[in-house]
Design a protein around this motif. Sequence first.
Motif, mmCIF file in Angstrom:
data_model
loop_
_atom_site.group_PDB
_atom_site.id
_atom_site.type_symbol
_atom_site.label_atom_id
_atom_site.label_comp_id
_atom_site.label_asym_id
_atom_site.label_seq_id
_atom_site.Cartn_x
_atom_site.Cartn_y
_atom_site.Cartn_z
ATOM 1 N N ARG A 122 -9.317 -19.563 12.078
ATOM 2 C CA ARG A 122 -9.836 -18.996 13.003
ATOM 3 C C ARG A 122 -10.394 -19.736 13.698
ATOM 4 O O ARG A 122 -10.916 -20.588 12.904
ATOM 5 N N ALA A 123 -10.327 -19.777 15.368
ATOM 6 C CA ALA A 123 -11.903 -20.838 14.980
ATOM 7 C C ALA A 123 -13.049 -20.227 15.578
ATOM 8 O O ALA A 123 -13.223 -19.184 15.142
ATOM 9 N N LEU A 173 -10.130 -10.012 7.551
ATOM 10 C CA LEU A 173 -8.741 -9.574 8.504
ATOM 11 C C LEU A 173 -9.666 -8.756 9.406
ATOM 12 O O LEU A 173 -10.260 -8.145 9.414
ATOM 13 N N ARG A 174 -8.872 -9.889 10.949
ATOM 14 C CA ARG A 174 -9.439 -8.655 12.116
ATOM 15 C C ARG A 174 -7.902 -8.499 12.373
ATOM 16 O O ARG A 174 -6.685 -9.072 12.460
ATOM 17 N N MET A 208 -1.643 -5.920 13.201
ATOM 18 C CA MET A 208 -1.977 -4.577 14.036
ATOM 19 C C MET A 208 -3.026 -3.601 14.065
ATOM 20 O O MET A 208 -3.839 -2.574 15.280
ATOM 21 N N ALA A 209 -3.297 -2.744 12.597
ATOM 22 C CA ALA A 209 -4.425 -1.762 12.566
ATOM 23 C C ALA A 209 -4.869 -2.002 11.403
ATOM 24 O O ALA A 209 -3.917 -2.158 10.432
ATOM 25 N N ILE A 210 -6.149 -1.868 10.828
ATOM 26 C CA ILE A 210 -6.962 -1.618 9.815
ATOM 27 C C ILE A 210 -7.633 -0.503 9.074
ATOM 28 O O ILE A 210 -8.176 -0.366 10.594
ATOM 29 N N GLY A 269 -8.271 0.848 3.437
ATOM 30 C CA GLY A 269 -8.058 0.262 3.008
ATOM 31 C C GLY A 269 -5.951 -0.435 3.024
ATOM 32 O O GLY A 269 -5.760 -1.430 1.840
ATOM 33 N N GLN A 270 -5.473 -0.474 3.813
ATOM 34 C CA GLN A 270 -4.143 -1.057 4.119
ATOM 35 C C GLN A 270 -4.640 -1.548 4.917
ATOM 36 O O GLN A 270 -5.644 -1.055 6.695
ATOM 37 N N MET A 271 -3.356 -2.156 6.042
ATOM 38 C CA MET A 271 -3.103 -3.211 6.817
ATOM 39 C C MET A 271 -1.766 -2.247 7.810
ATOM 40 O O MET A 271 -0.761 -1.995 6.501
#
Length: 351
Positions: free
Chosen positions: A72-73, A106-107, A123-125, A128-130
């Motif tokens: 990440r920048a 995370l994003r 793709m999605a969060i 408690g999961q992604m």
Amino acid sequence: MTLDDFDFDLPEGLIATRPARPRSSAKLLVAKGGDLRDLTVADLPALFRPGDRLVLNNTKVIPARLSGRRSRASARGEVVAKVEVTLLEPAAGGEWSALAKPLRKLREGEEIVFSGALSARVMAIAEGQMRIAFNVTGADFDAALAEAGAMPLPPYIAALRAPDEADKSDYQTVFARHAGAVAAPTASLHFTPELLETLRENGVQFTEVTLHVGAGTFLPVKVADVTTHRMHAEWGEVSEQAAAEINATKAAGGRVIPVGTTALRLIESAAGEDGRVAPFRGTTDIFIYPGYRFRVTDALMTNFHLPKSTLLMLVSALMGQERIREIYAHAVARGYRFFSYGDASLLFPEP
């Protein structure tokens, strides 16, 4: 029934972190009638009758544990952080649901790189999961995952040691065919090709079914009243041929004996009130606890389970709670090894 009804004291030293070698040398506690016999898995041919049918779960465990990095920048330049990912199950559109540490950092839209051949985009969060999408699919994905991934050892083993190369074969059955599980059907880990052949020569028959065991099998029960617990769903299939074989065995007076709680849960999901098994393909969230009426299962081969777990509730439903307490007390006193890499039991309920 309360959760405390399914508790027992288990010394940590009885938790197996490696399997018996050879596989069939594991101890086998046979409970039939009021008797308990201390044998080994290699003794199985003497315990079954010609015409008995063993039901095997042929799911294949994928190397679902991945170590990656996300970058990440920032005002200070590029920041790289380590991310540990555990795949849970395929999601719609070729994506996967997964756990991550640290998930909160995370994003959505970020890329996690696992190797030169494998990466995934978040793709999605939620909850408690992604949900992630990999950069490759099909055979390319299978090859890249095999190279980058590690076997998803159960939490109680992973807490004692890290997975290694030996687990890629140790944590897989010799008849694993259909990839998709993130946990092994562990009672089946005791079988060798030689033992299977001896059983066949003795007239024991086999039927294969598929239940992709999910990480939910390790989730703790969090409610005091066990009847209110909500079971996780897992995908399974009982083919038309498998259903016909099981029904033919029952009609002929043979015994249907699932190897493992996963095979048991699947065939019970596929059985009607009359005990006939129908072809089944889809998800099952069947929860078996004392009071359940078994429709097709005549006996069960299974490992020894966690205190307060749904699997302990299942075997208590089969054998009775007091009987299971006796069996487990005997296993602890005799030094049986517990859980996924541990020893086995063969349970024959009272008629």
